[in-house]
Design an enzyme around this catalytic site. Structure first.
Site, short mmCIF file in Angstrom:
data_model
loop_
_atom_site.label_atom_id
_atom_site.label_comp_id
_atom_site.label_asym_id
_atom_site.label_seq_id
_atom_site.Cartn_x
_atom_site.Cartn_y
_atom_site.Cartn_z
N ARG A 148 87.41 -11.35 54.46
CA ARG A 148 86.15 -10.64 54.70
C ARG A 148 85.07 -11.51 55.35
O ARG A 148 83.91 -11.12 55.43
CB ARG A 148 85.63 -10.05 53.39
N ASP A 151 82.21 -2.53 61.01
CA ASP A 151 81.51 -3.81 61.11
C ASP A 151 82.32 -4.85 61.90
O ASP A 151 81.78 -5.58 62.73
CB ASP A 151 81.22 -4.39 59.71
N THR A 153 90.62 1.53 58.90
CA THR A 153 89.97 1.69 57.60
C THR A 153 90.47 2.94 56.93
O THR A 153 90.47 4.01 57.51
CB THR A 153 88.43 1.73 57.64
#
Lengths: 552, 552
Positions: A145, A176, A203
Site C-alpha cells: 500500500r 488512487d 478493485t
C-alpha cells in the site's frame, strides 16, 4: 492417499486459455480517436499534466501487416488490496510482450510500489507465469500500500528502470494508484526519463468505473463468492426459520458490492450507503427501518431473514460522521484521556467533552461499539472505521428497538440474529471466467500500448456484456477521468471515484423490487458457487450491475 | 434485464440425474446377512429393544423378477441442523416409492419431529419434489430440534399415521435422531401399530459414522465450502503477508470438519479437540503452541498464516470444562448474581465464588469472554458454549503471550489477526455431486427397506470412495451401533458418537505432515469452489477423510 500440492481444480484451471477480443487474436494496429479533456477542472488539470493531458482515446484493431517492434523491458507492480485476476493481467502482459518480440522482458516489482522504490524485483519467466495462470491472489510478486507520490520515490524508480533497461511500468491498482500512475507518467515525461507508465483498473469495490472503464477487475469474482455465501445463508434461514442474518460486505467508500450481491440474491433488505447519505438518514432512521421490516415479517409469520450491510455504512450516516470527527480531534494523543484507568471513566470523559449532539449519538450506541470508538485507534489517533463491526451495532440497536415496540404492542415476534462479515473470503478467489478473460485481455492491451510508446494511459476493455470475442480493447488517457477534489485538506487532481448512482439502472432496479423482496421467503435466489467448465450461461455471465448498465 | 427467480446454476442443477449404485438401477432383492449384536452392552440393549435387536444386515441386490409390492404411504421427517443433500434423500425416497407402485404416497411432516406430534404435514407431489431436486437446504418441509422421546409423542404420531394410512416413517437426522428413531421403531413394534421406522444418517459434523456408515451426508459439501473459503483466505494471507487468520469451523462435539478442511487446504496449524483432551492440554498449552508457531514463522520472515479452530474446542480443554460446569452450577437462577448491577461487580462475585483453580482460569480469560460466560446463558441457565467466539479468545491470549515473549527477546515480529467463523455458510450449500448421489441413493434404499417391511434400520451405502455404480447399498439395524452412555445423568442406549480417532489414518496423515505445513507459504492448497459439471476428478471426489480411511 497421494499427497498433492494442488487441488484438482487448480490443475484444471492452469490449462484454461483465457478468451481474447477478436481484434487482439493476431497483430494489432492502434487507432487514435478524438483528443480528450478531463471530466472537470480542465484548465487546472491541463496545467498539472502538460505532457499527458489531452491525448486520444485508442482502440486496438486487427491488422494484416505485423510491423517490427523494438525490444522492450517492462516492470509490473501490484498496488493495494487483492482482487481476483491480478495474475492474469500479468500473464496477459507477459504473453503479449513475448508475442511482440521473444526478447522482450518482464520484471515484477515485489511487495507493491515499494518494490520500485526499494529496488526489489524478479524477472518473470515462462516457468513462473505458468504457475500462476488463472489463479487468485497477488502472491506472484506480492502487493503493498505504499503510495507513489513524491519525486524522490520517482527518481529512485527511474534509477532501477535505467539499470534494468526498463522502458515502461504497468501499475495494477485502484483509483488512487492509477491517479499516482498518471502523476508518475507525467513526471517521467517531463524529465525525459524515457519511461512510460500504463495503469490497469483493479478493485473488488467496483468504485473505479466510468464511461470508458465499464468495471474494474475482481468485482465480478468477489461479488459472486459473496453471493454464493449469501444464497447459502438465505437457504439456511428459510430452512431453520429462526435467525436474521446480518451480513456485512467489504467495500468501504461505495456500496457497489452490497448492491450487486442484492441483485444476485434478493435479500429481504440491503442498505446502500449512498442512499443513506443522500436522504440524510440518521442511525435511528436506519434502525427504525430494520425494526419495521422485522415487525412486518413477524406479522406474516416470518421470524427470519437476510439483511446486507455495506462495510462503509457508518461513515455515511451524517451524525456518526460528525461524532467520529469529533472523537478523532478529541482523543488523538490526548494524555488526560489515556491516563484514565477504566472504561467507565473514559466514557464519562468522552461524554463530557463531546458537543451535546454528538454526546447523544455516542450515548445511543451499544457500550461495546462506544469502547471500540474510544480505543481502536490507528497510529495517527484516528478511529479505525473498517474495524467497527457495524452489523453487530445494528443487531444490538435493533434488539433494543424491537423490545420497545414489543412493550407498546407494535411487534409480536422472536428476534435472534447471526452476524457475518465477508471480505477476505473473496479477494483472492480463483477468478471467474469473466475476470480471467477480462484481466488477460487488459494485460495484453498494455503490451500493445507500451509497444506503441504510449504513457499516461489506462487499459480499457468495453462492450463487456457481450462475449469476449466482441469486446472493444484500447487505452484511455488517465487525465480524461480526473477532476480536482479536496483530500486530506488539499486540492488534488484525482480520478473521480464512482459511488453508487442513485439514478443509475442498478440502483433503480433494486429500488423497484426491494419491497417485494422484503416479504416472505419466495424471492431468495441461490447463485451457488462460481462454475468454470460448463455452459456459457452458467460460467460466463457478467455481473448484474454490468447487465443493467449496458443492456438495452 | 429479465428478472429471474432462479440463478443459472439452480436451473442447470434441477436437471441433474443423481447416480445410483448399479444394483439399484432396476428391481432389487434384499439379501439378509448375518444377525447382529450391538457394539457394546449387548445384554442391556437386547432387553431394551426386544423387537428390533439382533436383526440382519441387509444388502440390496439386482434381481430379474420384480415382485409385486403392496401400496404404501410413508411420512418423512427432517430432524436437527441442515445438511446439504436432505432434499435429495426425499427425492430418492419419492422416486423409489413411485417406482415400486405409482399409488404409493409420501407425506412430509413439517418443521421437524414436532410435525409428527402436532399433525402438521403436506403430501409431497411430483411438482413439489421437482422444485427441490439437487438443491441445498431443508426448506421443502423445514426442520426442527424437537426430540421424539416419550410415549405420549409416539402415540400422537401413531394417531396421525393411522389417520393418513402411513405405514412407515423415515427420519433423516444425526446420531441422537437415529437413536430416537430406533426407540420409536421399537415402541411401534411393541404396540403393534403396524408403523415401520427407518433412519437416515445426516450431519455435516461427520460424527455419525462407523464400519457400516462410512460417512453421514452433508459432511462432503460443507467441508468443501469451508475449504474453498480457507483456500481463498490463505491466498490472501500469502499475498498481503500481514495477517494471521484464525478460522473457527462448525462441529461442536467432534473435530472432523476441522481435520477434513486441514487435509484439503494444508493450513499452518489446525487444532483438534480430541487431541487436546487426550493430551490433557491446558488453555495455556494451546496458546503457547500457537505463539511458538508464530515466533518460528516470524524468524523465517513470515508474519502471516492460517490457523483452524474447531467450534467445540473450549469444551475439550479440561480446566475450562470444569470452569464451565462450576459456572453452570453457580449462576443458574442465582438471584444474588442477577441483582448485581454492573460487570465489575458480577466479575468480583464470580471470582469469589469459584474454586481457586477455576478462579485462576476465569481470571486468565479476556474480559469479553468472561462476560460472555457470565451473561450469555440459555433458558436453563447454562453457558451457551456455541456462542463463545473461541477464535477471538485465542487471538487475545496469543497477543498477550507474544508481548511477553517479545519483552524477553523470544519473538521479533508483527502480529495482526483476523477472525472468521464458518458454519451457516455451508450447511445449506447446493450439494456436491457426491452428496447429491449419496443422498438420492440413501432415500432410494429407504423405499426398498420399507417395501420389505423392515423397521429399526438405518440406510447404509458403502464403498463410497469408488464410483457410484460400485457403491454397496443396504440397511443396518440401528441397535447394532448402540451402546450405553451416561447422558444428562442417566444411563441411556445411544448410537456411539464417532470422535476423531487419533489412531485413525486421517489424523495420522495430518500429524505426519503438520510440521511441514506449519512452515513457510509453499504448502497451502486452494481447493476453489465446488464444481458440478466437468470431469469426475474435479467434480466427484469424496472427502480426504473417506479416501484415507478406505483407500488401500
Amino acid at each position: 492417499m497421494k499427497m498433492n500440492d494442488k487441488s484438482p481444480l487448480q490443475i484444471e484451471r492452469a490449462l484454461y486459455q483465457p478468451k481474447l477480443p477478436e481484434a487482439m487474436k493476431g497483430p494489432v494496429a492502434l487507432k487514435e480517436g478524438a483528443k480528450t479533456t478531463s471530466v472537470a477542472d480542465q484548465e487546472t488539470i491541463k496545467k498539472l499534466f502538460p505532457n499527458t493531458y489531452g491525448q486520444s482515446v485508442i482502440t486496438l484493431e486487427k491488422t494484416n501487416n505485423q510491423s517490427a517492434t523494438p525490444v522492450v523491458s517492462v516492470g509490473v507492480i501490484l498496488s493495494g488490496g487483492q482482487a481476483p485476476g491480478g495474475h492474469n493481467v500479468i500473464a496477459g502482459l507477459f504473453d503479449g510482450l513475448k508475442k511482440l518480440h521473444p526478447d522482450n522482458k518482464l520484471y515484477g516489482f515485489l511487495g507493491g510500489p515499494s518494490g520500485l522504490v526499494e529496488h526489489k524485483y524478479i524477472e518473470l519467466t515462462h516457468e513462473i507465469i505458468d504457475e500462476y495462470r488463472n489463479t487468485g491472489g497477488f502472491d506472484i510478486i506480492g502487493s503493498g500500500r505504499t503510495k507513489l507520490e513524491d519525486p524522490e520515490q520517482f527518481d529512485k524508480g527511474a534509477a532501477i528502470c535505467h539499470q534494468l533497461g526498463i522502458n515502461a511500468i504497468v501499475i495494477i491498482g485502484g483509483d488512487d494508484s492509477n491517479t499516482n500512475a498518471c502523476i508518475l507518467a507525467e513526471y517521467y515525461a517531463q524529465n525525459n526519463t524515457g519511461i512510460q507508465v500504463i495503469g490497469c483498473p483493479k478493485t473488488i469495490d467496483g468504485d473505479l468505473k466510468n464511461e470508458m472503464i465499464e468495471t474494474s477487475f475482481g468485482f465480478d469474482t468477489a461479488c459472486k463468492v459473496y453471493s454464493e455465501l449469501i444464497g447459502n445463508i438465505q437457504r439456511d434461514a428459510n430452512s431453520s426459520k429462526k435467525y436474521y442474518h446480518f451480513i456485512r460486505l467489504m467495500g468501504r467508500s461505495a456500496s457497489h458490492i452490497a448492491l450487486e450481491c442484492a441483485l444476485q440474491t434478493h435479500p429481504n433488505m440491503c442498505i446502500i450507503s449512498e442512499e443513506v447519505e443522500e436522504k440524510k438518514m440518521t442511525l435511528r432512521d436506519i434502525i427504525n427501518q430494520i425494526a419495521k421490516l422485522i415487525a412486518a415479517r413477524a406479522k406474516e409469520g416470518y421470524n427470519f431473514g437476510s439483511i446486507l450491510v455495506p462495510e462503509g455504512l457508518i461513515e455515511f450516516i451524517p451524525e456518526v460522521k460528525v461524532l467520529i470527527n469529533e472523537l478523532n480531534d478529541l482523543l488523538a494523543h490526548n494524555g488526560v484521556f489515556n491516563a484514565i484507568p477504566n472504561d467507565e471513566g473514559r466514557r464519562e470523559y468522552v461524554l463530557q467533552s463531546l458537543t451535546p449532539q454528538s454526546a447523544v449519538v455516542f450515548e445511543s450506541l451499544p457500550l461495546s461499539i462506544g469502547k471500540q470508538l474510544m480505543l481502536d485507534r490507528d497510529p495517527h489517533g484516528n478511529v479505525q472505521v473498517s474495524l467497527i463491526e457495524t452489523e453487530k451495532l445494528l443487531i444490538e440497536m435493533t434488539k433494543y428497538r424491537l423490545a420497545e415496540m414489543k412493550a407498546r404492542g407494535e411487534y409480536k415476534g422472536k428476534f435472534q440474529a447471526v452476524n457475518h462479515f465477508f471480505g477476505y473470503e473473496g479477494r483472492c478467489a480463483t477468478p471467474s471466467n469473466f475476470d480471467a478473460d477480462y484481466c488477460y485481455s487488459l494485460g495484453n492491451v498494455a503490451s500493445s500500448l507500451i509497444s506503441a510508446g504510449k504513457t499516461g494511459y489506462i487499459t480499457s476493455i468495453r462492450n463487456l456484456i457481450k462475449p469476449a470475442s466482441e469486446w472493444i480493447a484500447g487505452g484511455v488517457p488517465i487525465t480524461m477521468m480526473m477532476n480536482i477534489e479536496r483530500r486530506h485538506g488539499k486540492e488534488k487532481p484525482v480520478i473521480r471515484k464512482a459511488l453508487v448512482d442513485l439514478k443509475g439502472k442498478p440502483f433503480q432496479f433494486f429500488a423497484q423490487h426491494r419491497d417485494e423482496w422484503a416479504k416472505g421467503n419466495k424471492h431468495y435466489i441461490f447463485p451457488g458457487p462460481i462454475q468454470y467448465g460448463g455452459s456459457a450461461i452458467v460460467c460466463d455471465q457478467p455481473t448484474k450491475t454490468l447487465l443493467l448498465e449496458y443492456e438495452d
